[in-house]
Design a protein around this motif. Sequence first.
Motif, PDB file in Angstrom:
ATOM      1  N   GLY B   3       0.700  -1.368  -0.108  1.00  0.00           N
ATOM      2  CA  GLY B   3      -0.007   0.144  -0.041  1.00  0.00           C
ATOM      3  C   GLY B   3       0.777   1.150  -0.066  1.00  0.00           C
ATOM      4  N   PHE B   4       0.421   2.225  -0.862  1.00  0.00           N
ATOM      5  CA  PHE B   4       1.136   3.500  -0.782  1.00  0.00           C
ATOM      6  C   PHE B   4       0.091   4.619  -0.681  1.00  0.00           C
ATOM      7  CE2 PHE B   4       4.532   6.170  -3.077  1.00  0.00           C
ATOM      8  CZ  PHE B   4       5.439   6.153  -1.769  1.00  0.00           C
ATOM      9  N   GLY B   5      -0.903   4.579   0.083  1.00  0.00           N
ATOM     10  CA  GLY B   5      -1.662   5.776   0.288  1.00  0.00           C
ATOM     11  C   GLY B   5      -1.191   6.727   1.291  1.00  0.00           C
ATOM     12  N   GLY B   6      -1.915   7.423   2.056  1.00  0.00           N
ATOM     13  CA  GLY B   6      -1.605   8.427   3.314  1.00  0.00           C
ATOM     14  C   GLY B   6      -0.794   7.844   4.159  1.00  0.00           C
ATOM     15  N   VAL B   7      -1.171   6.685   4.640  1.00  0.00           N
ATOM     16  CA  VAL B   7      -0.593   5.887   6.013  1.00  0.00           C
ATOM     17  C   VAL B   7       0.859   5.572   5.169  1.00  0.00           C
ATOM     18  CG1 VAL B   7      -0.304   4.009   7.400  1.00  0.00           C
ATOM     19  CG2 VAL B   7      -2.596   5.421   7.218  1.00  0.00           C
ATOM     20  N   GLY B   8       1.026   5.001   4.027  1.00  0.00           N
ATOM     21  CA  GLY B   8       2.128   4.424   3.540  1.00  0.00           C
ATOM     22  C   GLY B   8       3.149   5.352   3.233  1.00  0.00           C
ATOM     23  N   ARG B   9       2.507   6.362   2.768  1.00  0.00           N
ATOM     24  CA  ARG B   9       3.864   7.909   2.488  1.00  0.00           C
ATOM     25  C   ARG B   9       4.087   8.302   3.910  1.00  0.00           C
ATOM     26  NH1 ARG B   9      -0.022   8.731  -1.837  1.00  0.00           N
ATOM     27  NH2 ARG B   9      -0.915  10.256  -0.881  1.00  0.00           N
ATOM     28  N   ALA B  10       3.347   8.354   4.935  1.00  0.00           N
ATOM     29  CA  ALA B  10       3.846   8.990   6.068  1.00  0.00           C
ATOM     30  C   ALA B  10       4.728   7.839   6.815  1.00  0.00           C
ATOM     31  CB  ALA B  10       2.644   8.855   7.215  1.00  0.00           C
ATOM     32  N   LEU B  11       4.501   6.590   6.652  1.00  0.00           N
ATOM     33  CA  LEU B  11       5.429   5.611   7.251  1.00  0.00           C
ATOM     34  C   LEU B  11       6.721   5.728   6.446  1.00  0.00           C
ATOM     35  CD1 LEU B  11       5.919   3.236   8.974  1.00  0.00           C
ATOM     36  CD2 LEU B  11       4.681   1.626   7.288  1.00  0.00           C
ATOM     37  N   ALA B  12       6.763   5.681   5.262  1.00  0.00           N
ATOM     38  CA  ALA B  12       7.933   5.696   4.338  1.00  0.00           C
ATOM     39  C   ALA B  12       8.862   7.068   4.807  1.00  0.00           C
ATOM     40  CB  ALA B  12       7.789   5.878   2.986  1.00  0.00           C
ATOM     41  N   HIS B 315      -8.023  -6.784  37.790  1.00  0.00           N
ATOM     42  CA  HIS B 315      -7.491  -5.881  38.523  1.00  0.00           C
ATOM     43  C   HIS B 315      -8.038  -4.392  38.526  1.00  0.00           C
ATOM     44  CE1 HIS B 315      -3.763  -8.625  38.284  1.00  0.00           C
ATOM     45  NE2 HIS B 315      -4.216  -8.799  39.332  1.00  0.00           N
ATOM     46  N   TYR B 316      -8.796  -3.988  37.499  1.00  0.00           N
ATOM     47  CA  TYR B 316      -9.442  -2.550  37.250  1.00  0.00           C
ATOM     48  C   TYR B 316     -10.927  -3.026  37.417  1.00  0.00           C
ATOM     49  CZ  TYR B 316      -4.794  -0.986  36.240  1.00  0.00           C
ATOM     50  OH  TYR B 316      -3.578  -0.953  36.369  1.00  0.00           O
ATOM     51  N   PRO B 317     -11.638  -3.549  38.225  1.00  0.00           N
ATOM     52  CA  PRO B 317     -13.029  -4.077  38.236  1.00  0.00           C
ATOM     53  C   PRO B 317     -14.112  -2.868  38.176  1.00  0.00           C
ATOM     54  CG  PRO B 317     -12.141  -4.413  40.392  1.00  0.00           C
ATOM     55  CD  PRO B 317     -11.082  -3.894  39.786  1.00  0.00           C
ATOM     56  N   ASP B 318     -13.661  -1.748  38.960  1.00  0.00           N
ATOM     57  CA  ASP B 318     -14.563  -0.522  38.925  1.00  0.00           C
ATOM     58  C   ASP B 318     -14.036   0.604  38.200  1.00  0.00           C
ATOM     59  OD1 ASP B 318     -16.020  -2.160  40.898  1.00  0.00           O
ATOM     60  OD2 ASP B 318     -14.594  -1.662  42.540  1.00  0.00           O
ATOM     61  N   ALA B 319     -13.172   1.462  38.829  1.00  0.00           N
ATOM     62  CA  ALA B 319     -12.439   2.401  38.106  1.00  0.00           C
ATOM     63  C   ALA B 319     -11.631   1.640  36.975  1.00  0.00           C
ATOM     64  CB  ALA B 319     -11.623   3.311  38.927  1.00  0.00           C
ATOM     65  N   PRO B 320     -12.041   2.077  35.618  1.00  0.00           N
ATOM     66  CA  PRO B 320     -11.372   1.454  34.732  1.00  0.00           C
ATOM     67  C   PRO B 320     -10.142   1.767  34.266  1.00  0.00           C
ATOM     68  CG  PRO B 320     -13.089   3.078  33.598  1.00  0.00           C
ATOM     69  CD  PRO B 320     -12.966   3.013  35.191  1.00  0.00           C
ATOM     70  N   LEU B 321      -9.107   1.172  33.592  1.00  0.00           N
ATOM     71  CA  LEU B 321      -7.891   1.664  33.090  1.00  0.00           C
ATOM     72  C   LEU B 321      -8.242   2.404  31.516  1.00  0.00           C
ATOM     73  CD1 LEU B 321      -4.749  -0.660  32.229  1.00  0.00           C
ATOM     74  CD2 LEU B 321      -5.222   1.360  30.850  1.00  0.00           C
ATOM     75  N   VAL B 322      -8.056   3.763  31.354  1.00  0.00           N
ATOM     76  CA  VAL B 322      -8.444   4.240  30.378  1.00  0.00           C
ATOM     77  C   VAL B 322      -7.437   4.834  29.575  1.00  0.00           C
ATOM     78  CG1 VAL B 322      -9.754   6.413  29.512  1.00  0.00           C
ATOM     79  CG2 VAL B 322     -10.635   5.215  31.331  1.00  0.00           C
ATOM     80  N   ILE B 323      -7.329   4.684  27.947  1.00  0.00           N
ATOM     81  CA  ILE B 323      -6.639   5.153  27.290  1.00  0.00           C
ATOM     82  C   ILE B 323      -7.403   6.178  26.258  1.00  0.00           C
ATOM     83  CG2 ILE B 323      -4.869   4.565  25.205  1.00  0.00           C
ATOM     84  CD1 ILE B 323      -4.184   2.210  26.606  1.00  0.00           C
ATOM     85  N   GLN B 324      -6.689   7.457  26.069  1.00  0.00           N
ATOM     86  CA  GLN B 324      -7.690   8.523  25.410  1.00  0.00           C
ATOM     87  C   GLN B 324      -6.796   9.371  24.490  1.00  0.00           C
ATOM     88  OE1 GLN B 324     -10.149  10.492  28.189  1.00  0.00           O
ATOM     89  NE2 GLN B 324     -10.451  12.256  26.643  1.00  0.00           N
ATOM     90  N   GLY B 325      -7.105   9.870  23.442  1.00  0.00           N
ATOM     91  CA  GLY B 325      -6.403  10.812  22.856  1.00  0.00           C
ATOM     92  C   GLY B 325      -6.894  10.693  21.414  1.00  0.00           C
ATOM     93  N   PRO B 326      -6.303  11.706  20.525  1.00  0.00           N
ATOM     94  CA  PRO B 326      -6.621  11.712  19.054  1.00  0.00           C
ATOM     95  C   PRO B 326      -6.289  10.510  18.513  1.00  0.00           C
ATOM     96  CG  PRO B 326      -5.414  13.768  19.701  1.00  0.00           C
ATOM     97  CD  PRO B 326      -5.350  12.662  20.899  1.00  0.00           C
ATOM     98  N   GLY B 327      -7.498   9.849  17.659  1.00  0.00           N
ATOM     99  CA  GLY B 327      -7.545   8.493  17.147  1.00  0.00           C
ATOM    100  C   GLY B 327      -7.737   8.430  15.737  1.00  0.00           C
ATOM    101  N   ALA B 328      -7.034   9.337  15.323  1.00  0.00           N
ATOM    102  CA  ALA B 328      -7.158   9.134  13.714  1.00  0.00           C
ATOM    103  C   ALA B 328      -5.903  10.048  12.913  1.00  0.00           C
ATOM    104  CB  ALA B 328      -8.344  10.135  13.162  1.00  0.00           C
ATOM    105  N   GLY B 329      -5.806   9.914  11.581  1.00  0.00           N
ATOM    106  CA  GLY B 329      -4.759  10.518  11.101  1.00  0.00           C
ATOM    107  C   GLY B 329      -3.558   9.830  10.665  1.00  0.00           C
ATOM    108  N   PRO B 330      -3.021   9.972   9.487  1.00  0.00           N
ATOM    109  CA  PRO B 330      -2.186   9.047   8.643  1.00  0.00           C
ATOM    110  C   PRO B 330      -0.711   9.254   9.429  1.00  0.00           C
ATOM    111  CG  PRO B 330      -2.699  10.908   7.137  1.00  0.00           C
ATOM    112  CD  PRO B 330      -3.458  10.875   8.257  1.00  0.00           C
ATOM    113  N   ALA B 331      -0.158  10.134  10.175  1.00  0.00           N
ATOM    114  CA  ALA B 331       0.968  10.267  10.881  1.00  0.00           C
ATOM    115  C   ALA B 331       0.983   9.350  11.957  1.00  0.00           C
ATOM    116  CB  ALA B 331       1.271  11.765  11.131  1.00  0.00           C
ATOM    117  N   ARG B 332      -0.072   9.561  12.761  1.00  0.00           N
ATOM    118  CA  ARG B 332      -0.250   8.757  13.862  1.00  0.00           C
ATOM    119  C   ARG B 332      -0.190   7.132  13.696  1.00  0.00           C
ATOM    120  NH1 ARG B 332      -4.149  13.040  15.330  1.00  0.00           N
ATOM    121  NH2 ARG B 332      -3.076  14.703  16.321  1.00  0.00           N
TER     122      ARG B 332
END
Lengths: 347, 347
Positions: B3-12, B315-332
């Motif tokens: 593949g050589f779309g947006g993600v491919g070019r960012a990866l290269a 180990h996290y039955p009540d308060a969860p372990l949370v991962i949050q942040g921008p979740g889109a974009g070819p560079a990321r």
Amino acid sequence: MLGFGGVGRALAAQMCALGRRSRLRLCAIVDRSGYVFVPAGLGPREVARLVNAKAAGQSLGSLGTAATPDVALDFIAAHAAQAPVLADVTADETGLLLARAAARGRFDLVLANKKPLAGPQRAVDTLLAAVAAAGRTLRCEATVGAGLPVIASLDGLIASGDRVRSIDGCASGTLAFVLGALESGRALSDAVREARERGWTEPDPRDDLSGRDAARKALILARKLGYRGAPPRAEDLVPRSMRGLSVAAFLQALPRLDGAFRARAEQAARRGRVLRYVIHASPRAASARLAEVPKDSPLGHLRGTDNLFAFRTRHYPDAPLVIQGPGAGPARTAAAVLTDLQALPAR
Amino acid sequence: MLGFGGVGRALAAQMCALGRRSRLRLCAIVDRSGYVFVPAGLGPREVARLVNAKAAGQSLGSLGTAATPDVALDFIAAHAAQAPVLADVTADETGLLLARAAARGRFDLVLANKKPLAGPQRAVDTLLAAVAAAGRTLRCEATVGAGLPVIASLDGLIASGDRVRSIDGCASGTLAFVLGALESGRALSDAVREARERGWTEPDPRDDLSGRDAARKALILARKLGYRGAPPRAEDLVPRSMRGLSVAAFLQALPRLDGAFRARAEQAARRGRVLRYVIHASPRAASARLAEVPKDSPLGHLRGTDNLFAFRTRHYPDAPLVIQGPGAGPARTAAAVLTDLQALPAR
């Protein structure tokens, strides 16, 4: 495994529970008094026996072989399995011991103990140089955020070539719990006692209340970003007069602080704010201090022992990458050690 | 690299930027038209030349060797370096191709492409069995949450013996952005157009608006928890009448939906709620749907393209372990592929 306190016992139990699903074996436990070494691996029964004996006041030296940790590690290095790993789950000054163990070329290192990485820069350099020279690996997920994947995520960002500019947040589950309890009108002393009973504090709770523990975490993170400056001076919540007391005497004297903290929390509340103990880490700075943050903000929303780490990087310049969740407790800390153990390269 | 779309070019570009700091080399780029293969590795100049030529309408087949991906991978497998890795940064149906590449015993696999892991259970089983039989590794961080460390964190929890009971949250940066824009009064069509221009949507934005992309992520997560049931039926935000159109015709017709979505958002707002496209994954279920959530809740607080993943575990039955942040974009997304590439075991 170096140390056999709450985290050590949780780790031993978790390793036994993994059993054959894992290529790991717990072959030796070392503490200040001596060691127990079973080359074929300690099973659930032996571990339970040791836990009970320890709870009944016996020492590892009397249960196994009496020796200093140095001598114990020498013996184990000479007789251990193919790819031995030393997991440091103490809260002791073990930097030099670990550097020697790694330099013997035998041990990969997994640390839950923050002190070897948060000491003077020269001591840390010595340790890391010894590990590198021996071609070994050092992992330390459990030093920051207990079981939260903070270090692994940071390593992943760095490996991808991203530039991490700063890490901000709350790194002390204990202080988050205690300051949160103030919000709901509880007394400081009452909250500290509960946190201690639940295993959320360091052995001496002043390590938490002094901010020293949070400052160590800020320093470990900052050093991973390239910081080589002085260790941060944490803002100490314990007045000078109570710093020299024994742990027992300190806990008895703690209610004396209740009034001042209640007043401080109420003052913040009148401004729509809450108290949080915040850390900052960047390539140029490391700090740990008590701050008032807006009640309606990510840090203001934190509950219980939740930690929060906000990474600002080249790929996350505005909205940060955030890792959040309960950041204390021996079971979670032990799980992070176990994750590190499993992630070590095969030898 | 397939593949050589947006993600491919960012990866290269990111691989070239890492340069000698990394043991990785980008030796070949493959797309539907052919391949460019430089065993010593493609440098920044060659990559820039290919990017420009591609932007000017040329195909890889005309720039290098014309061939089907199957033939290209065969050739590369036979002539590639010691430990070749195939990174799939397409959005194509490549499951069988990947299984064959792995079964040739030559390629570790790193996927940004969700389809190979979100297809019929039998196809996924075939792929994973081929990888396992060849003693290779498959990593897929970029399939969920773009660059957020979701999969690595989940793998760490599982490795430590923790039991993950559920994962809940928002897995579509595009839908988070579009639904967030509705809150501030913008038109749906306007928000979709901006998201597309910024590279936050799949090539066909209906892959996002249909919930299919979010549902694939829910399915990938649920399968990692042991789920083997049917792929979830996502709630489709695109009405049936617009599903058969070309991408261009669909974008032109999109303003027809503005009124209905404005009404839906206003209705939620009157109840103190906001619209979010939420996913759920557990060992027994996978789902993706439009929901109203309280404005004052972790999901309600999400901004921009932020994703959120809340892990509830032993180990996290009540308060969860949370991962949050921008979740889109070819560079990321490319950065996540690069993190996976660096984390592959040394061969």
